[in-house]
Design a protein around this motif. Structure first.
Motif, PDB file in Angstrom:
ATOM      1  N   ALA A 197       3.215  -2.031   8.474  1.00 19.41           N
ATOM      2  CA  ALA A 197       1.933  -1.384   8.180  1.00 19.41           C
ATOM      3  C   ALA A 197       1.609  -0.349   9.250  1.00 19.41           C
ATOM      4  CB  ALA A 197       0.831  -2.422   8.115  1.00 19.41           C
ATOM      5  N   GLY A 198       1.258   0.829   8.816  1.00 20.71           N
ATOM      6  CA  GLY A 198       0.865   1.884   9.753  1.00 20.71           C
ATOM      7  C   GLY A 198       2.026   2.629  10.376  1.00 20.71           C
ATOM      8  N   ASP A 225      -6.294  -1.200   1.710  1.00 20.56           N
ATOM      9  CA  ASP A 225      -5.009  -0.542   1.959  1.00 20.56           C
ATOM     10  C   ASP A 225      -3.902  -0.966   1.000  1.00 20.56           C
ATOM     11  OD1 ASP A 225      -4.729  -3.114   2.832  1.00 20.56           O
ATOM     12  OD2 ASP A 225      -3.936  -2.614   4.808  1.00 20.56           O
ATOM     13  N   LYS A 226      -4.241  -1.707  -0.060  1.00 18.80           N
ATOM     14  CA  LYS A 226      -3.225  -2.143  -1.018  1.00 18.80           C
ATOM     15  C   LYS A 226      -3.650  -1.810  -2.443  1.00 18.80           C
ATOM     16  CE  LYS A 226      -1.274  -5.915   1.750  1.00 18.80           C
ATOM     17  NZ  LYS A 226      -2.059  -5.664   2.977  1.00 18.80           N
ATOM     18  N   GLY A 266       0.824  -1.201   0.000  1.00 15.87           N
ATOM     19  CA  GLY A 266       0.000   0.000   0.000  1.00 15.87           C
ATOM     20  C   GLY A 266       0.857   1.250   0.000  1.00 15.87           C
ATOM     21  N   LYS A 267       0.867   1.970   1.121  1.00 11.06           N
ATOM     22  CA  LYS A 267       1.657   3.193   1.213  1.00 11.06           C
ATOM     23  C   LYS A 267       3.133   2.910   0.948  1.00 11.06           C
ATOM     24  CE  LYS A 267      -1.327   6.441   2.329  1.00 11.06           C
ATOM     25  NZ  LYS A 267      -1.497   7.674   1.530  1.00 11.06           N
TER      26      LYS A 267
END
Length: 341
Positions: free
Chosen positions: A339-340, A229-230, A112-113
């Motif tokens: 993640a996050g 989120d991806k 994701g990000k």
């Protein structure tokens, strides 16, 4: 005569001091994007300034964008290997089959990000595919943000992709596009703007970050992303140095390169891409373009349709003695780890 000798001696001493203050080492960095693009202007330039500062001016890095030193984007990694240049930044997918274990991060809906994904990717490379970079000095390996489509015609469901000529940035992405019903067209990112303008392609796979450099938001008016989120796809990148160029540095300058290599550098490149995504999205919004996020049910249809890409990759790398499912699990663990963050 004595005064003339004194003047000459003074000039010689001044020249010597200038030489002593000049950079001890000049490194040439080559890459394919124009200087105003996000990575060159925000990440590569920042990395160069940091290296030059940390070296106390003993290292000077000359930045050559837009393939100014010759060759084509797929040749960049080889240029670093062969010592044609000292440092390159490139898309790993431009050299098909060269990084089979590294390709796992290109599988559909993997990351994701970009900042978190880049931390995961760099750690993965160091732990599980370092041998694929043994011919160079790895500085950083990173990814971009969530992958989406930019197209002439709207994409609101899987069927809309059928027969559409879509630029794919890597072998894995092209396999996926074909399985999704599109007609994949392999094309390095610098050719995207012209390809869309001339109708060679009718859509492209690039993250938002790339949009401003090639004015994609002016050429096409439709953009389609995915829930969750991806992103649908991921491109992988690397900043690497010629081994001989690194090895011949004195110990203190090697330390400068070492201190400016690794997961934090990868994260910095990823963070720059995340910020670039926000800029690209904003430009498309200001242009009044049609921006669609496919809902969860439709996104699941794409996930199901793209699952075959993963299975095809597993079978392919197994023929090379690579345990694809195991590497995919390791990659997923690392993505989850960061993640996050």
């Amino acid at each position: 005569m004595k005064r003339l000798k004194t003047v000459i001696l003074g000039l010689a001493l001044a020249a010597g001091m200038q030489l002593a203050n000049a950079a001890d080492v000049t490194l040439r960095l080559h890459q394919m994007l124009p200087p105003q693009a996000t990575i060159p202007s925000k990440a590569i330039s920042a990395w160069i300034k940091k290296v030059e500062k940390d070296s106390g001016g003993s290292i000077r890095v000359q930045h050559f964008p837009s393939m100014q030193l010759g060759g084509k984007p797929p040749e960049l990694f080889g240029q670093a290997e062969d010592g044609v240049v000292d440092i390159i930044w490139t898309v790993l997918g431009y050299t098909p089959g060269r990084f089979p274990k590294t390709e796992v991060f290109e599988l559909p809906f993997s990351t994701g990000k970009a900042e978190a994904g880049s931390r995961a990717f760099h750690e993965y490379v160091e732990k599980y595919s370092a041998d694929e970079f043994s011919s160079v000095k790895l500085i950083a390996a990173h990814v971009h943000g969530p992958g989406l489509f930019h197209s002439r015609d709207p994409i609101t469901r899987l069927e809309d992709l059928k027969g559409m000529k879509v630029r794919g940035g890597s072998r894995i992405i092209n396999i996926m596009l074909e399985q999704l019903g599109a007609t994949p067209v392999g094309m390095p990112v610098p050719a995207v703007g012209e390809g869309l303008s001339k109708g060679v392609i009718t859509a492209t796979t690039i993250p938002w970050e790339v949009v401003p450099a090639f004015k994609v938001q002016q050429i096409v008016k439709n953009h389609a992303g995915f829930s969750g989120d991806k992103g649908l796809y991921t491109q992988t990148f690397a900043l690497v140095m010629n081994k001989a160029s690194y090895d011949k540095l004195p110990a203190d300058l090697k330390k400068v390169i070492d201190d400016n290599s690794g997961v934090e550098v990868a994260a910095m490149f990823g963070a720059v891409m995340d910020a670039g995504d926000a800029v690209g999205l904003s430009l498309a919004q200001k242009a009044g373009n049609n921006i669609v996020t496919l809902d969860e049910a439709e996104t699941q249809r794409w996930k199901d349709a793209a699952a075959g890409t993963r299975e095809a990759w597993y079978k392919e790398v197994a023929q090379k003695g690579i345990d694809g499912p195991a590497l995919a699990a390791k990659a997923a663990e690392l993505v989850e780890k960061y993640a996050g963050k």
